[in-house]
Design a protein around this motif. Structure first.
Motif, short mmCIF file in Angstrom:
data_model
loop_
_atom_site.label_atom_id
_atom_site.label_comp_id
_atom_site.label_asym_id
_atom_site.label_seq_id
_atom_site.Cartn_x
_atom_site.Cartn_y
_atom_site.Cartn_z
N PRO A 113 0.82 -1.21 0.00
CA PRO A 113 0.00 0.00 0.00
C PRO A 113 0.86 1.26 0.00
O PRO A 113 1.99 1.26 0.47
CB PRO A 113 -0.80 -0.12 1.30
N VAL A 114 0.27 2.32 -0.52
CA VAL A 114 0.95 3.62 -0.54
C VAL A 114 -0.10 4.71 -0.42
O VAL A 114 -1.13 4.67 -1.10
CB VAL A 114 1.82 3.79 -1.81
N ALA A 115 0.14 5.66 0.48
CA ALA A 115 -0.70 6.85 0.57
C ALA A 115 -0.07 7.90 -0.34
O ALA A 115 1.13 8.14 -0.29
CB ALA A 115 -0.78 7.37 2.00
N VAL A 116 -0.89 8.49 -1.18
CA VAL A 116 -0.43 9.50 -2.13
C VAL A 116 -0.98 10.85 -1.67
O VAL A 116 -2.19 11.02 -1.52
CB VAL A 116 -0.90 9.17 -3.56
N MET A 117 -0.06 11.79 -1.42
CA MET A 117 -0.44 13.11 -0.91
C MET A 117 0.27 14.18 -1.71
O MET A 117 1.34 13.93 -2.26
CB MET A 117 -0.02 13.22 0.57
N PRO A 118 -0.28 15.39 -1.75
CA PRO A 118 0.47 16.48 -2.37
C PRO A 118 1.76 16.70 -1.59
O PRO A 118 1.80 16.55 -0.37
CB PRO A 118 -0.45 17.70 -2.21
N PHE A 119 2.83 17.02 -2.29
CA PHE A 119 4.12 17.27 -1.65
C PHE A 119 4.14 18.68 -1.08
O PHE A 119 3.77 19.64 -1.75
CB PHE A 119 5.26 17.10 -2.66
N HIS A 120 4.59 18.80 0.17
CA HIS A 120 4.80 20.10 0.81
C HIS A 120 6.23 20.13 1.31
O HIS A 120 6.64 19.26 2.06
CB HIS A 120 3.84 20.30 1.99
N ASP A 121 6.99 21.11 0.89
CA ASP A 121 8.37 21.25 1.35
C ASP A 121 8.31 21.76 2.78
O ASP A 121 7.84 22.87 3.04
CB ASP A 121 9.12 22.22 0.44
N ALA A 122 8.76 20.94 3.72
CA ALA A 122 8.65 21.31 5.13
C ALA A 122 9.80 20.70 5.92
O ALA A 122 10.52 19.85 5.43
CB ALA A 122 7.31 20.82 5.68
N VAL A 123 9.91 21.11 7.16
CA VAL A 123 10.90 20.57 8.08
C VAL A 123 10.25 19.42 8.83
O VAL A 123 9.20 19.59 9.44
CB VAL A 123 11.37 21.66 9.07
N PRO A 124 10.84 18.21 8.81
CA PRO A 124 10.24 17.09 9.55
C PRO A 124 10.34 17.32 11.06
O PRO A 124 11.31 17.90 11.54
CB PRO A 124 11.05 15.88 9.12
N PHE A 125 9.31 16.86 11.78
CA PHE A 125 9.31 16.99 13.24
C PHE A 125 10.57 16.37 13.85
O PHE A 125 11.11 16.88 14.83
CB PHE A 125 8.09 16.30 13.85
N SER A 126 11.05 15.28 13.27
CA SER A 126 12.19 14.58 13.83
C SER A 126 13.47 15.42 13.84
O SER A 126 14.40 15.14 14.57
CB SER A 126 12.44 13.26 13.10
N SER A 127 13.52 16.47 13.03
CA SER A 127 14.73 17.30 12.99
C SER A 127 14.66 18.47 13.97
O SER A 127 15.64 19.19 14.14
CB SER A 127 14.95 17.83 11.57
N LEU A 128 13.52 18.66 14.62
CA LEU A 128 13.35 19.76 15.57
C LEU A 128 13.84 19.36 16.95
O LEU A 128 13.75 18.20 17.34
CB LEU A 128 11.87 20.18 15.65
N THR A 129 14.36 20.33 17.69
CA THR A 129 14.76 20.05 19.07
C THR A 129 13.67 20.54 20.01
O THR A 129 13.00 21.55 19.74
CB THR A 129 16.09 20.76 19.42
N ILE A 130 13.50 19.81 21.09
CA ILE A 130 12.49 20.18 22.08
C ILE A 130 13.21 20.67 23.32
O ILE A 130 14.06 19.96 23.88
CB ILE A 130 11.60 18.96 22.42
N ASP A 131 12.89 21.88 23.74
CA ASP A 131 13.51 22.45 24.95
C ASP A 131 12.67 22.17 26.17
O ASP A 131 11.51 22.07 26.15
CB ASP A 131 13.70 23.96 24.80
#
Length: 131
Positions: A113-131
């Motif tokens: 299976p594959v979900a097909v979505m419009p592409f949005h250029d964004a920063v993934p949550f995994s690259s963010l730091t949490i203070d």
């Protein structure tokens, strides 16, 4: 992570220029072009490294629309169902979600299976730091 330059997404057709975006614990993300539309493809892993979906969500960014109700090592069919539920939930928000979906498909000639979505250029949550 699987890698294709081109893949067929049934029932949508050929997706060209497919490149990896994110290697997740339970799902991988790719981008490519379906006709003139840049899309994001979300594909479940064929096997799970263990840990539940909630844990994967917390540790690796919001790659999983899920619950900890799945088994410790989700089976591919569990992930396929979770992906289908994600797509249907997003559709039912009628535009209130932070992105839309084009639909569900399968990688040509397989039941992957594959979900097909419009592409949005964004920063993934995994690259963010949490203070």
């Amino acid at each position: 992570m699987l890698f294709w330059l081109s893949m067929v997404i049934n029932p949508f057709g050929a997706c060209e220029g497919v490149v990896p975006l994110h290697v997740g614990r339970l799902f991988d993300l790719y981008t490519g072009r379906l006709g003139s539309t840049q899309v994001c493809l979300k594909i479940p892993k064929a096997s799970s490294p263990g840990g539940d979906c909630y844990e994967a969500n917390i540790e690796h960014g919001s790659e999983v629309f899920g619950t900890s109700g799945l088994a410790a090592s989700p089976r591919p069919e569990d992930l396929a169902l979770l992906l289908q539920l994600e797509v249907e939930t997003i559709r039912r928000t009628h535009g209130a979600w932070n992105h839309s979906v084009i639909g569900m498909g399968a990688v040509g000639g397989t039941f992957q299976p594959v979900a097909v979505m419009p592409f949005h250029d964004a920063v993934p949550f995994s690259s963010l730091t949490i203070d």
